[in-house]
Design a protein around this motif. Structure first.
Motif, short mmCIF file in Angstrom:
data_model
loop_
_atom_site.label_atom_id
_atom_site.label_comp_id
_atom_site.label_asym_id
_atom_site.label_seq_id
_atom_site.Cartn_x
_atom_site.Cartn_y
_atom_site.Cartn_z
N GLU A 112 23.34 34.01 35.48
CA GLU A 112 24.57 34.40 35.33
C GLU A 112 26.04 33.67 36.33
O GLU A 112 25.91 34.53 37.30
CB GLU A 112 25.50 35.49 34.68
N TRP A 113 26.34 33.30 36.28
CA TRP A 113 27.78 32.67 37.43
C TRP A 113 29.12 33.33 37.29
O TRP A 113 29.43 33.46 36.84
CB TRP A 113 27.40 31.01 37.45
N VAL A 114 29.18 34.36 38.49
CA VAL A 114 30.11 35.16 38.52
C VAL A 114 31.20 35.03 39.51
O VAL A 114 30.79 34.89 40.11
CB VAL A 114 29.91 36.73 38.33
N THR A 115 32.00 35.62 38.21
CA THR A 115 33.88 35.38 39.53
C THR A 115 34.58 36.79 39.28
O THR A 115 35.02 36.63 37.67
CB THR A 115 34.62 34.39 38.94
N ILE A 116 34.96 36.96 39.72
CA ILE A 116 36.33 39.15 40.05
C ILE A 116 37.43 38.17 39.93
O ILE A 116 38.30 37.42 40.96
CB ILE A 116 35.81 39.35 40.83
N GLU B 176 41.51 38.88 39.59
CA GLU B 176 42.31 40.37 39.66
C GLU B 176 42.48 41.12 39.26
O GLU B 176 42.78 42.22 39.83
CB GLU B 176 43.81 38.83 41.37
N SER B 177 42.67 41.08 38.04
CA SER B 177 42.83 42.00 37.05
C SER B 177 42.15 42.86 37.32
O SER B 177 41.66 44.09 36.40
CB SER B 177 42.84 41.76 35.89
N GLY B 178 40.36 42.71 38.05
CA GLY B 178 39.16 43.64 38.08
C GLY B 178 38.55 43.06 36.91
O GLY B 178 37.24 43.15 36.78
N ARG B 179 38.77 42.09 36.09
CA ARG B 179 37.25 41.19 34.73
C ARG B 179 36.94 40.43 35.50
O ARG B 179 37.03 39.56 36.70
CB ARG B 179 39.05 40.63 33.57
N ILE B 180 35.55 40.69 35.19
CA ILE B 180 34.26 39.31 35.32
C ILE B 180 34.26 38.53 34.22
O ILE B 180 34.39 38.48 33.35
CB ILE B 180 32.81 39.91 35.49
N VAL B 181 34.90 36.45 35.01
CA VAL B 181 33.93 35.75 33.95
C VAL B 181 32.49 35.27 34.79
O VAL B 181 32.56 34.90 35.86
CB VAL B 181 35.02 34.99 34.79
N ARG C 104 34.68 44.81 32.12
CA ARG C 104 35.54 43.45 30.96
C ARG C 104 34.44 42.97 31.28
O ARG C 104 34.55 41.94 32.64
CB ARG C 104 36.85 43.61 31.04
N VAL C 105 33.38 41.52 30.81
CA VAL C 105 33.14 40.51 31.03
C VAL C 105 33.72 39.49 29.81
O VAL C 105 33.51 39.50 28.92
CB VAL C 105 31.53 40.28 31.44
N LEU C 106 34.36 38.02 30.46
CA LEU C 106 34.79 37.10 29.90
C LEU C 106 33.67 36.15 30.02
O LEU C 106 33.38 35.48 30.68
CB LEU C 106 36.39 36.14 30.79
N THR C 107 33.35 35.83 28.97
CA THR C 107 32.18 34.93 28.23
C THR C 107 32.55 34.19 28.21
O THR C 107 33.43 33.75 27.14
CB THR C 107 30.49 35.62 27.68
N GLY C 108 31.80 32.68 27.48
CA GLY C 108 32.53 31.66 26.10
C GLY C 108 32.55 32.04 25.21
O GLY C 108 32.35 31.02 24.65
#
Length: 262
Positions: free
Chosen positions: A48-52, A54-59, A94-98
């Motif tokens: 899981e390659w993650v980016t945070i 500014e809103s705090g949501r994780i991509v 909150r995690v934004l996935t594909g």
């Protein structure tokens, strides 16, 4: 020499590496394969390659052990949520996935063991399919939980079930491949399943696979919600109202952290 920091986590035996997407480089597929190699790397079912934001949501961008990219892993998403709670605090992630944004709500925690309820979003029962493959055929339900699944009900798990599942997943009926679940009904609210995942092969469990198995059984009037779904790696609970409310409850555990040398 460069050291790539990572966390390793597991959810019902389905293990993932959580790595900052800043380290993906120009060939994340190859790097993911190296990281996931159980003999020459760290070992995992996926990265899981993650980016945070500014809103705090994780991509989260998920790469399977074979280097292919996947839309989502339910278990992997919980692992990301456990990492986020440990490193940033809070009880909602909150995690934004594909497959869209998933909200993970922490139910309880004991040291490095976490229990989450995840809003999994919309699921679709595509319909029944009969798949022909060498030495046999299989009839089951095609289902989308943000990624593709084929669910077949069985009375027993045959000794060579992996070969059967692999043949189904490689059928021309699924040009982009599919995850395959073989499911036994164990009661009005209980299932047991085995999964052969697209890009990873046999795994100990699957979050979206647990959802697909429960949805197929509810659709076929074999069980009613909530459904306890058992896999070799552990148990998850699926809540589905037959429409849009798909919830998945299950554990995640942080195992270790370290650096991968490249």
């Amino acid at each position: 020499m460069i050291s790539i920091p990572f966390f390793k986590a597991e959810a019902c035996g389905n293990d993932f590496l959580i790595v900052d997407a800043a380290h993906m480089g120009s060939d994340p597929a190859d790097l993911s394969r190296r990281l996931c190699d159980r003999h020459l790397g760290i070992g995992a079912d996926g990265v899981e390659w993650v980016t945070i934001e500014e809103s705090g949501r994780i991509v989260a961008h998920l790469f399977n052990a074979d280097g292919s990219e996947a839309e989502i892993s339910g278990n992997g998403t919980r692992c990301v949520a456990a990492w986020a709670v440990e490193t940033r605090g809070g009880s909602e992630v909150r995690v934004l996935t594909g497959a869209g944004e998933k909200e993970c709500m922490l139910l309880r925690r004991n040291d490095m063991e976490f229990q989450f309820l995840v809003e999994m979003g919309h699921a679709e029962v595509i319909g029944q399919k009969t798949i022909q493959f060498p030495h046999g055929s299989s009839t089951g339900l095609a289902i989308s939980t943000g990624n593709p699944h084929f669910v077949e009900f069985v009375d027993e798990f045959a000794p060579n079930w992996q070969a059967r599942a692999a043949a189904i997943g490689q059928s021309r009926e699924f040009p982009h491949g599919t995850n395959v679940e073989l499911v036994r009904v164990r009661g009005r609210n209980k299932l047991e399943f085995r999964i052969f995942e697209r890009g990873a092969g046999e795994t100990q469990s699957s979050g979206t696979g647990s959802c697909a198995s429960a949805i197929a059984a509810i659709h076929a009037d074999k069980v009613v919600s909530p459904v306890e779904v058992q896999a070799p790696g552990g148990t998850q609970v699926v809540h589905w109202d037959g429409a849009d409310a798909l919830l998945l409850e299950g554990p995640a555990r942080l195992i270790c952290r370290g650096g991968f040398l490249v």
